[in-house]
Every structure is written in C-alpha cells, then in structure tokens.
Design an enzyme around this catalytic site. Structure first.
Site, short mmCIF file in Angstrom:
data_model
loop_
_atom_site.label_atom_id
_atom_site.label_comp_id
_atom_site.label_asym_id
_atom_site.label_seq_id
_atom_site.Cartn_x
_atom_site.Cartn_y
_atom_site.Cartn_z
N CYS A 138 0.83 -1.20 0.00
CA CYS A 138 0.00 0.00 0.00
C CYS A 138 0.87 1.26 0.00
O CYS A 138 1.51 1.55 -0.99
CB CYS A 138 -1.00 -0.05 1.15
SG CYS A 138 -2.50 0.89 0.76
N GLU A 187 -1.68 -9.19 3.51
CA GLU A 187 -1.55 -9.77 4.86
C GLU A 187 -2.91 -10.10 5.48
O GLU A 187 -3.01 -10.96 6.34
CB GLU A 187 -0.76 -8.83 5.78
CG GLU A 187 -1.45 -7.54 6.20
CD GLU A 187 -1.28 -6.38 5.22
OE1 GLU A 187 -1.04 -6.66 4.03
OE2 GLU A 187 -1.43 -5.21 5.64
N HIS A 222 -3.70 -5.07 0.54
CA HIS A 222 -3.15 -5.61 1.79
C HIS A 222 -3.22 -7.14 1.80
O HIS A 222 -4.17 -7.70 2.35
CB HIS A 222 -3.91 -5.05 2.98
CG HIS A 222 -3.64 -3.60 3.23
ND1 HIS A 222 -2.57 -3.16 3.96
CD2 HIS A 222 -4.27 -2.49 2.80
CE1 HIS A 222 -2.56 -1.85 3.99
NE2 HIS A 222 -3.58 -1.40 3.29
N1 GLN Z 1 -2.03 6.62 2.75
C1 GLN Z 1 -2.10 5.83 1.57
C2 GLN Z 1 -3.44 5.98 0.85
O1 GLN Z 1 -4.39 6.39 1.44
C3 GLN Z 1 -1.83 4.37 1.85
C4 GLN Z 1 -2.87 3.73 2.69
C5 GLN Z 1 -2.41 2.42 3.26
O2 GLN Z 1 -1.21 2.13 3.29
N2 GLN Z 1 -3.34 1.61 3.75
O3 GLN Z 1 -3.50 5.67 -0.31
#
Ligand code: GLN
Length: 544
Positions: free
Chosen positions: A382, A518, A516
C-alpha cells in the site's frame, strides 16, 4: 437454529478474549460444526476506521469493505471463515442507526431508551445473517463493570432468555494472578468479577482462567464453589508458547468438551486436529531463520501491524524457517548522519508496510533505495508500494520532485488522490473535501496480472482479488517513465485504470502492491506473496 456462545471478560483487559474466541471456534469447526464469530465493541466510534493505530491497533478490512476490529483478523486466521460487515458492531454504529430511525420518525412518537431500543438493536445485530450456522460466538469487548458495556450485557442477558433453553451459554474469561512474594495464585479477582457479572443477571457456564502458573486442583475447586460452576468448567488457560498452539492447549484442558456439555450435546465427533498439529510442528521445529526489517511508522505498538506480523510468520511456516522481525522507525533514516546501511545490512528482506501521512516517508523512500541498489528482497504494501514508485521516479526515471498529493502540493504527482473508480456498486466518486470515515477504496477488488510477470508466477494465475484500504493511487500517467526505469506495472484494475502491482524483474525480489495481502493470509494457507518473499529472504540469507 444457530446456538450462541457469549464471551465476556473480567478483571483486566488484554486477556486475549479474541484469541480465545478464535481458538474455541477452531475447535468446534474441527469437530465438523459451522461457526461464525462476532465482535461487539462498546466504544462510540462508528467503526475503528478513523482511530489511530496507536489507540486501537490495526484496522482489519473485510472482503465486503468493512473497517473492523483487529480481533476479526484472528477469527479469520483461525477458522478460514471470511469475516463480514455483519460480524462487527460498535455502540457508535448502534446509536447511529437508532438516531437515524428517530429522526425519520420510525418510533412513532415513543420515548427512545437504552432498554428496549438500544438493547433491541444489539439483539437484532446478533441474530442477523446466521443462516446455515451451528454456532455463533459473540465476543463482548471491554471488561465487565465498564459503564459502556452495560447495554451489551443487558442485551445478551435478554437473548439468553429469548433463545430458550439450551440455545446459548456464557463463557467468562478472567485472570488468576500469581503473587510472587506469597508464591500463590489468587482467585479473589475472579470471584469478584463473576459476582459483578451475576449482578447483571448473567451466570457464567464456563470460566476460562488465564494464569502464568499451573492452577492447582484445590484452587480450581475453590473458584467453582464460589462462582457457582462445575469444577470441570473452570478451565485453566496457561500462557501459551505461541498463538497457534492455543486451540490444542484449550482442547487438552477440556474447553470444547465443556462447551458441548453445557449445551447438552452428547456423542459429538472428536476434533480433527491434524491441521493444527502440523502448524505447531512447523513452528517448533524450524530448519533455519531469516531476519526481516519492517520500516514503518507505528513500530512502537505491535498490534498496529498485527496481520502483517502474522502473515510474515505464515511465510516462515511455508518455508519451514523462523522469521525474526525487526521493527524499524522510518524516521531514524531521515537524520543527516543516519546509519541506514549499518541498520539494514543484517536484513534478509525489507518490507515497507501500509501507512498514512508524511512522517517518516523520506526514511521509507531511503529504505526502498537501499533494497533496490543492494539487491535485497523488497516488499512494499500500500503506502509501501507508493513509496517504491516515488523512489523509482526520483532515482531511476529522473523525476527529481516526484511525490504524492497526500504529503501536500507537488509538481510531480506520481501518487495522487483517487477521485473515481468502479466498484461492484457502480462508479464511486470522491473529492478532497469529503468525510474521512468509511470513504476510502475499501474491501475486495479484482486485479489482472500480466501473463509473464513475476507476480503471475507467484500467484499461479492472472486473476486475483485482494483487499484494499487506500485513498491515493499510483498515477498511471507516469507508467512509461517508471517502466523505462525498470519498475514494471504488472497488475492493474480490470478496467486498466488503477495500478495494483509493480515489480522489478531485474531484481532478485522487488514487489509493491496497492492492496493488503496480509489480511488474507492464514497459518494453514500462507499468502503466496508472503511465502515468496520469505523464500527470497532465505536465498538472501545464504548470500550474506
Ligand atoms: N495513505 C495511503 C493511501 O491512502 C496508503 C494507505 C495504506 O497504506 N493503507 O492511499
């Protein structure tokens, strides 16, 4: 009709009720029953989505896009049952529903009260969406005696009556502290907490007693006598060597048998434990070890990266190695005389996890650069993927001012706010001025992988679905310069608009993902990206 197991906690918080619920569900599942676990959180936030990870730990995201309590992650990891929006409710959400109804005039002039309106709403939540289930386990957050949890206690007391005889039981998790100076385990806190519970009209059927020392039979009998339960229903729960040995440990102490007995179920099949025994064997007998550096922001609180921690462990189980995790504060690498090389050289893999905000970002970008230049396996998740793209833009594509609009205005928005995307419900639109709660691109979305890419090999196919939680996205307009710099866009949203995965094919293992992974990893089914990352780290450990 589903039977209900209500799980409450007493004495202190952090007793591991979530793990207990997950382990009990795993045991019932191992006996062939269909289970689902629910979490009731007494706080007033509508969901944990806007809470700091320091306050509340990780926000666990479900396929259907709910931002939930991290205990739902344990539930999924232990049972493999995908959690849903209908598995987590907060007092805030209950009140939001009630106030919306009140404003609409649904209560037809009645005075709206905690009993029956709040308790009815809680009961409706507990009873919804249970088709085909044998057992629903309901974990009540907080500790007995908290003001906030009272409506939930009252609701489960009523439900116990509503459901009828033999359809629900109460399991109470307590602490039996060891007083070193006296050399004794103390049962009084448990007695008091059960008294508190009975004063609310709830008589527990089973007590699960967390303890650091084995609970002598005499103390077990004493707890039983004072708390009005059978001695066999006082289950000692000694601290476990690792979380995946908890189901087998509770089984050995008779927990699942007592639960079935409390329901009057006789002749149930013995649980099929081979899956858990295999995991315990892999955990206890690793054939090697690797060290992974996680360069992030919330490193002071492990719960902030709960699923990530578990997924790395699962990657280790898949490769039969122990994974040592070093949590490194990204801000350390922002100081002018930062010793980044000295700190990262011992790592066999570097991971930059998800996160929000500018703090520590330059340190994360420096870590990506280190991994890229030194050929160390790199995994960006992310925000970590976004940092990998900014690093690539700056240092391999000649875009010196590359940044993200999340950190402020920029002339080179390699990462920018997503304002439109397609979801199952149709076109989603957002603007910079919108609300923060529940408005990210959330939940499961499909992605298409390039046929001959590294990730397609890892997944063993080109169609995937992964869980998302982000507001910003890599700007596809920068694809060409980034790819010229060696960073290939190997996964895109099905409409080809949103970059989902980047990789460097000329590097031993360099992958960034917008989602994600995970969140979907399980001990008995490690996520392929984590299995692959740890495999690459094992190779790296043989080189250094
Ligand atoms: N802050 C980033 C976004 O909003 C990444 C978010 C995250 O890592 N879950 O895109």
């Amino acid at each position: 009709m589903a039977r209900y197991i209500f799980i409450t906690g007493g004495v202190v918080s952090s007793l591991g009720k979530g793990l207990m619920a997950a382990s009990l569900a795993a045991l019932l599942q191992a006996r062939g029953y269909r289970v689902r676990i629910r979490k009731f959180d007494p706080y007033l936030n509508v969901d944990p989505g806007t809470m700091s990870p320091y306050q509340h730990g990780e926000v666990y995201v479900t396929d259907d896009g709910a931002e939930t309590d991290l205990d739902l992650g344990h539930y999924e990891r232990f049972t493999g049952v995908s959690a849903r929006q209908s598995d987590n409710v907060t007092q805030g959400r209950i009140y939001q529903t009630i106030i919306t109804k009140e404003r609409r005039g649904d209560y037809l002039g009645a005075t709206v009260q905690v009993i029956p309106h709040v308790t009815d709403e809680i009961k409706a939540f507990a009873l919804a969406d249970t088709e085909g289930l044998d057992f629903v386990l309901c974990e009540i957050g907080g500790t007995v005696g908290d003001i906030e949890s009272l409506p939930f206690m009252e609701a489960i007391r009523q439900l116990h009556n509503d459901l009828g005889r033999g359809q629900s039981i109460f399991v109470h998790v307590t602490l039996v502290p060891y007083i070193a100076a006296a050399g004794e385990l103390k049962t009084k806190p448990t007695q008091h907490s059960v008294r508190e519970l009975t004063s609310l009209g709830i008589q527990p059927d089973i007590l699960l007693c967390r303890c650091e020392q084995p609970l002598p039979e005499s103390e077990r009998a004493k707890i039983a006598l004072f708390c009005n339960v059978r001695t066999e229903a006082v289950i000692p729960a000694l601290d476990a060597p690792n979380i995946y040995s908890v189901p087998a440990q509770y089984h050995a102490e008779g927990l699942d048998e007592e639960v079935l007995r409390a329901f009057g179920i006789e002749g149930a099949a013995e649980p099929e434990m081979s899956r858990w025994l295999d995991i315990m064997d892999r955990y206890a007998n690793p054939e090697g070890e690797v060290t992974i550096g996680v360069v992030g922001k919330y490193v002071g609180l492990q719960d902030a990266y709960k699923s990530l921690h578990e997924a790395l462990v699962h990657g280790g189980l898949a490769n039969r190695v122990k994974v040592n995790i070093r949590w490194i504060d990204a801000e350390l690498f922002e100081e002018p005389d930062s010793d980044i090389a000295a700190r990262l050289e011992p790592m066999h893999g570097i991971l930059v996890p998800g996160g929000f905000g500018v703090r520590g970002s330059e340190g994360k970008i420096a870590s990506v650069r280190f991994a890229r230049e030194r050929g160390v396996p790199f995994f960006g998740i992310c925000l970590g993927m976004q940092m990998a793209c900014i690093e690539g833009a700056r240092n391999t594509a000649g875009i010196a001012h590359a940044s993200t609009t999340e950190f402020g205005e920029t002339s080179e928005p390699v990462v920018g706010l997503i304002t439109e995307w397609m979801s199952a419900e149709g076109l989603q639109q957002r603007s910079a001025e919108g609300d923060l709660g529940g408005t990210m691109r959330l939940g499961a979305y499909d992605a298409k992988l390039t046929g001959n890419s590294v990730v397609a090999g890892i997944y063993g196919g080109t169609d995937i679905s992964e869980r998302h939680r982000h507001r910003y996205e890599v700007n596809a307009a920068y694809r060409e310069p980034l790819e010229k710099g060696g960073l290939i866009f190997s996964g895109m949203s099905p409409d080809g608009q949103l970059p989902e995965i980047v990789e460097r094919p000329d590097h031993p293992w360099f992958i960034g993902v917008q989602f994600h992974p995970e969140l979907k990893s399980k001990p008995f089914d490690p996520h392929p990206l984590f299995a692959g990352f740890i495999e690459a780290a094992v190779k790296q450990s043989r080189l250094v």
